[in-house]
Design an enzyme around this catalytic site. Sequence first.
Site, PDB file in Angstrom:
ATOM      1  N   ASP A 198     -10.509   3.410   3.947  1.00 59.36           N
ATOM      2  CA  ASP A 198     -10.959   2.012   3.982  1.00 59.36           C
ATOM      3  C   ASP A 198     -12.484   1.920   3.863  1.00 59.36           C
ATOM      4  O   ASP A 198     -13.021   0.850   3.581  1.00 59.36           O
ATOM      5  CB  ASP A 198     -10.569   1.372   5.318  1.00 59.36           C
ATOM      6  N   LYS A 222       0.843  -1.207   0.000  1.00 60.40           N
ATOM      7  CA  LYS A 222       0.000   0.000   0.000  1.00 60.40           C
ATOM      8  C   LYS A 222       0.873   1.249   0.000  1.00 60.40           C
ATOM      9  O   LYS A 222       0.636   2.189  -0.769  1.00 60.40           O
ATOM     10  CB  LYS A 222      -0.942  -0.017   1.214  1.00 60.40           C
ATOM     11  N   GLN A 254      -4.232  -0.974   9.545  1.00 61.75           N
ATOM     12  CA  GLN A 254      -4.290  -2.343   9.027  1.00 61.75           C
ATOM     13  C   GLN A 254      -4.915  -3.286  10.057  1.00 61.75           C
ATOM     14  O   GLN A 254      -4.580  -3.253  11.237  1.00 61.75           O
ATOM     15  CB  GLN A 254      -2.869  -2.807   8.655  1.00 61.75           C
TER      16      GLN A 254
HETATM   17  N1  GUN Z   1      -6.791  -6.387   6.461  1.00 57.28           N
HETATM   18  C1  GUN Z   1      -7.150  -7.176   5.416  1.00 57.28           C
HETATM   19  N2  GUN Z   1      -7.761  -6.427   4.457  1.00 57.28           N
HETATM   20  C2  GUN Z   1      -7.777  -5.152   4.918  1.00 57.28           C
HETATM   21  C3  GUN Z   1      -8.244  -3.926   4.376  1.00 57.28           C
HETATM   22  O1  GUN Z   1      -8.805  -3.846   3.269  1.00 57.28           O
HETATM   23  N3  GUN Z   1      -8.064  -2.834   5.150  1.00 57.28           N
HETATM   24  C4  GUN Z   1      -7.465  -2.890   6.370  1.00 57.28           C
HETATM   25  N4  GUN Z   1      -7.348  -1.752   7.069  1.00 57.28           N
HETATM   26  N5  GUN Z   1      -7.022  -4.014   6.898  1.00 57.28           N
HETATM   27  C5  GUN Z   1      -7.168  -5.133   6.175  1.00 57.28           C
END
Ligand code: GUN
Length: 321
Positions: free
Chosen positions: A142, A75, A119
């Site tokens: 998100d 990311k 995350q």
């Molecule tokens: N953990 C697994 N997928 C995601 C996501 O799309 N966003 C976040 N913040 N954590 C995750």
Amino acid sequence: MTLAKQDERAAGSEEGILRSSGDKALLIDGKKASEVVLAEVTIDAASLIAQGIKPGLAVILVGENPASQVYVKSKSKAAQACGFHSVQYDLSATTSEADLLALVDQLNGDPAIHGILVQLPLPAAINATRVLERVSPLKDVDGFHPFNAGLLSIGDLERALVPCTPAGSMVLLDKAMAALGTDLAGAETVVVGRSNIVGKPMAQLLLSRNATVTIAHSRTRNLPETVGRADVVVAAVGRPEMIRGDWIKPGAVVIDVGINRVPGEGLNAQGQPKTRLVGDVAFAEALSRAAAITPVPGGVGPMTIAMLMANTLRAAKLSRS
Ligand code: GUN
């Protein structure tokens, strides 16, 4: 196939996103589609930067979950590649909830940051709901804050920041429907899975496009029959190859959100048993029934990060008003 249908099919695949599998189903290439989105975001970001606003994304990782470390790195790297201001916080697994909330507060007030991503999963000692609700809804790239979930549920897509995986799934679904010359309006769609992150927002997005939507889940009585009614199946249950090929209605479009690691064959270079990734759909079986399908890997997965970048750009644009 009529000439018009052939034209539509060609139009839908002009970016090389749809290609033949050699079987009945067209493959929907999420890697290619994500590159198209990322290229658009990069161009758009450059013009925003020229106006004095550099999109900024802050990614927070708590602890040392190896899969999360890989995701977070991807990311941050994608944000840099789009020309964004990109910051990553790697916090120890013993970080207190109070300290994490204080960091979120600091980023909420930082004008150089337009998107904040915490995350998941968080360590058990931290209340994830409290943390996600602390992120400003305007920086919630998100789309997990109840305010954004609410906007999505009332169909206010102008203002909602939409969760990245369902948003990316919709892009792939649109490409497939265009290539097949069909329409979501009035289509029978079945979402298998009812998570807040994928299943529920996916159902809301389909509804906003006038599809008929069923949400099926682990307690659904006759899952094969329910799936078998669908013109569009979105599989988001997190169970390897649970949805069998003979459940799929011939000609359906299948979007497989699952990414499951299962034992492979033989040993890798380090002498460890090999593993491989599979979706929630038995892919090889589904190829001979579906009209189009996303592979795993290389389907929905790459779209999630691309849509995160698109959301960050949107949040940066919205910060102007
Ligand atoms: N953990 C697994 N997928 C995601 C996501 O799309 N966003 C976040 N913040 N954590 C995750």
